[in-house]
Enzyme design. Sequence first.
Site, PDB file in Angstrom:
ATOM      1  N   LYS A   1      18.621  35.158  32.089  1.00  0.00           N
ATOM      2  CA  LYS A   1      17.533  35.517  31.168  1.00  0.00           C
ATOM      3  C   LYS A   1      16.583  34.360  30.874  1.00  0.00           C
ATOM      4  CE  LYS A   1      19.738  39.297  28.698  1.00  0.00           C
ATOM      5  NZ  LYS A   1      18.578  40.171  28.845  1.00  0.00           N
TER       6      LYS A   1
ATOM      7  N   ARG B   1      45.332  47.609  37.575  1.00  0.00           N
ATOM      8  CA  ARG B   1      45.165  46.232  38.084  1.00  0.00           C
ATOM      9  C   ARG B   1      43.755  45.692  37.821  1.00  0.00           C
ATOM     10  NH1 ARG B   1      45.590  45.021  43.545  1.00  0.00           N
ATOM     11  NH2 ARG B   1      45.352  47.130  44.333  1.00  0.00           N
ATOM     12  N   LYS B   2      42.897  46.504  37.168  1.00  0.00           N
ATOM     13  CA  LYS B   2      41.504  46.087  36.949  1.00  0.00           C
ATOM     14  C   LYS B   2      41.318  45.465  35.568  1.00  0.00           C
ATOM     15  CE  LYS B   2      40.184  50.242  38.769  1.00  0.00           C
ATOM     16  NZ  LYS B   2      39.281  51.347  39.140  1.00  0.00           N
TER      17      LYS B   2
ATOM     18  N   ASN C   1      22.968  38.649  34.643  1.00  0.00           N
ATOM     19  CA  ASN C   1      21.540  38.660  34.317  1.00  0.00           C
ATOM     20  C   ASN C   1      21.156  37.265  33.835  1.00  0.00           C
ATOM     21  OD1 ASN C   1      20.859  41.408  34.849  1.00  0.00           O
ATOM     22  ND2 ASN C   1      22.034  41.972  33.025  1.00  0.00           N
TER      23      ASN C   1
ATOM     24  N   ASP D   1      32.148  32.308  36.718  1.00  0.00           N
ATOM     25  CA  ASP D   1      33.315  32.801  37.469  1.00  0.00           C
ATOM     26  C   ASP D   1      34.590  32.103  36.996  1.00  0.00           C
ATOM     27  OD1 ASP D   1      34.640  34.278  39.465  1.00  0.00           O
ATOM     28  OD2 ASP D   1      34.354  32.709  40.963  1.00  0.00           O
TER      29      ASP D   1
HETATM   30  C1  LIG Z   1      42.555  32.862  41.580  1.00  0.00           C
HETATM   31  C2  LIG Z   1      43.909  32.720  40.962  1.00  0.00           C
HETATM   32  C3  LIG Z   1      44.986  32.075  41.763  1.00  0.00           C
HETATM   33  C4  LIG Z   1      46.110  31.548  40.955  1.00  0.00           C
HETATM   34  C5  LIG Z   1      45.968  30.133  40.602  1.00  0.00           C
HETATM   35  C6  LIG Z   1      45.745  29.918  39.142  1.00  0.00           C
HETATM   36  C7  LIG Z   1      45.521  28.517  38.667  1.00  0.00           C
HETATM   37  C8  LIG Z   1      44.325  27.851  39.344  1.00  0.00           C
HETATM   38  C9  LIG Z   1      43.499  27.044  38.396  1.00  0.00           C
HETATM   39  C10 LIG Z   1      42.218  27.301  38.246  1.00  0.00           C
HETATM   40  C11 LIG Z   1      41.639  28.431  39.058  1.00  0.00           C
HETATM   41  C12 LIG Z   1      40.227  28.712  38.648  1.00  0.00           C
HETATM   42  C13 LIG Z   1      39.492  29.130  39.882  1.00  0.00           C
HETATM   43  C14 LIG Z   1      38.389  30.034  39.515  1.00  0.00           C
HETATM   44  C15 LIG Z   1      38.139  30.944  40.642  1.00  0.00           C
HETATM   45  C16 LIG Z   1      37.681  32.253  40.120  1.00  0.00           C
HETATM   46  C17 LIG Z   1      38.205  33.352  40.936  1.00  0.00           C
HETATM   47  C18 LIG Z   1      37.460  33.533  42.224  1.00  0.00           C
HETATM   48  O1  LIG Z   1      36.367  33.128  42.413  1.00  0.00           O
HETATM   49  S1  LIG Z   1      38.251  34.396  43.443  1.00  0.00           S
HETATM   50  C19 LIG Z   1      37.180  34.220  44.885  1.00  0.00           C
HETATM   51  C20 LIG Z   1      36.208  35.319  45.066  1.00  0.00           C
HETATM   52  N1  LIG Z   1      36.873  36.574  45.237  1.00  0.00           N
HETATM   53  C21 LIG Z   1      37.391  36.966  46.420  1.00  0.00           C
HETATM   54  O2  LIG Z   1      37.338  36.289  47.408  1.00  0.00           O
HETATM   55  C22 LIG Z   1      38.067  38.321  46.432  1.00  0.00           C
HETATM   56  C23 LIG Z   1      37.846  39.078  47.732  1.00  0.00           C
HETATM   57  N2  LIG Z   1      38.315  40.444  47.577  1.00  0.00           N
HETATM   58  C24 LIG Z   1      39.596  40.783  47.812  1.00  0.00           C
HETATM   59  O3  LIG Z   1      40.407  39.999  48.276  1.00  0.00           O
HETATM   60  C25 LIG Z   1      39.978  42.197  47.450  1.00  0.00           C
HETATM   61  O4  LIG Z   1      38.855  43.023  47.410  1.00  0.00           O
HETATM   62  C26 LIG Z   1      40.695  42.244  46.057  1.00  0.00           C
HETATM   63  C27 LIG Z   1      41.963  41.388  46.074  1.00  0.00           C
HETATM   64  C28 LIG Z   1      39.760  41.793  44.927  1.00  0.00           C
HETATM   65  C29 LIG Z   1      41.092  43.712  45.794  1.00  0.00           C
HETATM   66  O5  LIG Z   1      41.746  44.191  46.908  1.00  0.00           O
HETATM   67  P1  LIG Z   1      43.102  45.069  46.778  1.00  0.00           P
HETATM   68  O6  LIG Z   1      43.400  45.535  48.154  1.00  0.00           O
HETATM   69  O7  LIG Z   1      44.142  44.294  46.049  1.00  0.00           O
HETATM   70  O8  LIG Z   1      42.695  46.240  45.809  1.00  0.00           O
HETATM   71  P2  LIG Z   1      41.806  47.565  46.082  1.00  0.00           P
HETATM   72  O9  LIG Z   1      42.745  48.688  46.312  1.00  0.00           O
HETATM   73  O10 LIG Z   1      40.744  47.308  47.083  1.00  0.00           O
HETATM   74  O11 LIG Z   1      41.092  47.713  44.633  1.00  0.00           O
HETATM   75  C30 LIG Z   1      41.878  47.990  43.483  1.00  0.00           C
HETATM   76  C31 LIG Z   1      41.000  48.817  42.565  1.00  0.00           C
HETATM   77  O12 LIG Z   1      39.836  48.014  42.196  1.00  0.00           O
HETATM   78  C32 LIG Z   1      38.634  48.665  42.624  1.00  0.00           C
HETATM   79  N3  LIG Z   1      37.679  47.652  43.118  1.00  0.00           N
HETATM   80  C33 LIG Z   1      37.927  46.648  43.964  1.00  0.00           C
HETATM   81  N4  LIG Z   1      36.827  45.913  44.180  1.00  0.00           N
HETATM   82  C34 LIG Z   1      35.859  46.485  43.421  1.00  0.00           C
HETATM   83  C35 LIG Z   1      34.499  46.165  43.198  1.00  0.00           C
HETATM   84  N5  LIG Z   1      33.907  45.121  43.814  1.00  0.00           N
HETATM   85  N6  LIG Z   1      33.790  46.942  42.350  1.00  0.00           N
HETATM   86  C36 LIG Z   1      34.382  48.009  41.723  1.00  0.00           C
HETATM   87  N7  LIG Z   1      35.691  48.344  41.893  1.00  0.00           N
HETATM   88  C37 LIG Z   1      36.393  47.593  42.737  1.00  0.00           C
HETATM   89  C38 LIG Z   1      39.076  49.608  43.747  1.00  0.00           C
HETATM   90  O13 LIG Z   1      38.174  50.697  43.893  1.00  0.00           O
HETATM   91  C39 LIG Z   1      40.442  50.068  43.250  1.00  0.00           C
HETATM   92  O14 LIG Z   1      40.236  51.016  42.240  1.00  0.00           O
HETATM   93  P3  LIG Z   1      41.194  52.324  42.107  1.00  0.00           P
HETATM   94  O15 LIG Z   1      42.612  51.792  41.953  1.00  0.00           O
HETATM   95  O16 LIG Z   1      41.026  53.096  43.377  1.00  0.00           O
HETATM   96  O17 LIG Z   1      40.695  53.029  40.872  1.00  0.00           O
END
Ligand SMILES: CCCCCCCC/C=C\CCCCCCCC(=O)SCCNC(=O)CCNC(=O)[C@H](O)C(C)(C)COP(=O)(O)OP(=O)(O)OC[C@H]1O[C@@H](n2cnc3c(N)ncnc32)[C@H](O)[C@@H]1OP(=O)(O)O
Length: 206
Positions: free
Chosen positions: A151, A172-173, A149, A127
């Site tokens: 393996k 945005r993907k 996966n 991740d």
């Molecule tokens: C992280 C960066 C911060 C900045 C800091 C940088 C420096 C820091 C230093 C070092 C960092 C290193 C740290 C590593 C960490 C790694 C990252 C993580 O682990 S993150 C934690 C786990 N993830 C969550 O907790 C997300 C929870 N989910 C959400 O909040 C939402 O679902 C979110 C934001 C991901 C999307 O929500 P919407 O409201 O913005 O967007 P919608 O409209 O739902 O989706 C946009 C498009 O994407 C598709 N989509 C969304 N989720 C999908 C899925 N699971 N599968 C397939 N399609 C999906 C949708 O169908 C839509 O597609 P169509 O535009 O209609 O074509």
Amino acid sequence: RLFSSEKLTQRDHSLPNPSWSKDLRLLFDQFMKKCEDSSWKRLPSYKCESSQRVQDFKTHFLDPKFMNEQTVHGQLFTRSFEDGLGFEYAMFCNDAEKRIVCLFQGGPYLQGVPGFLHGGAIATIIDATTGMTALLAGGIVMTANLNINFKRPIPLCSTVVLNSQLDKVEGRKFFVSCNIHSVDGKTLYSETTGLFIKLDPDKRLK
Ligand SMILES: CCCCCCCC/C=C\CCCCCCCC(=O)SCCNC(=O)CCNC(=O)[C@H](O)C(C)(C)COP(=O)(O)OP(=O)(O)OC[C@H]1O[C@@H](n2cnc3c(N)ncnc32)[C@H](O)[C@@H]1OP(=O)(O)O
């Protein structure tokens, strides 16, 4: 330890420390050589990042209700172990090729099945690496999907190599793939595809 320099200045954790294996050191040196012509760059890594990107994230996406006396102690999960016990890693990026290589040594506190790394720890380093690949291309992203996966089991305390690649961007993907190999390249431990979504500036996280 109370007066350790870590309290005064932020240490860059992606530099060698005494817990690093010979394999990890050798690979690190090889990649530092690749950095000389600046096609590759080493990514520094801190427990508490205070870059412009993090400031932007806090300003635009973080509701102040999430900041309190407990969350103020937040620090990066992968850097929260004593040296050598958890995640030891260094990432190198190639901007032109949109890829990241992560050299990773998983320590004894990441055990799952005795003698091997916990799947959640493997998922975590995947991740972090794929997330950074998407972040370099897209800015502030979050993980929407990781499909891993597993393996072959990864021996505890061994050094492995993650290869992560940005495959495709659709609005945005950000689609990223990643594999993990042994240092000699002979063993493929895991294959992953991930989806990262660039945060919508009109939506705060809640
Ligand atoms: C992280 C960066 C911060 C900045 C800091 C940088 C420096 C820091 C230093 C070092 C960092 C290193 C740290 C590593 C960490 C790694 C990252 C993580 O682990 S993150 C934690 C786990 N993830 C969550 O907790 C997300 C929870 N989910 C959400 O909040 C939402 O679902 C979110 C934001 C991901 C999307 O929500 P919407 O409201 O913005 O967007 P919608 O409209 O739902 O989706 C946009 C498009 O994407 C598709 N989509 C969304 N989720 C999908 C899925 N699971 N599968 C397939 N399609 C999906 C949708 O169908 C839509 O597609 P169509 O535009 O209609 O074509």
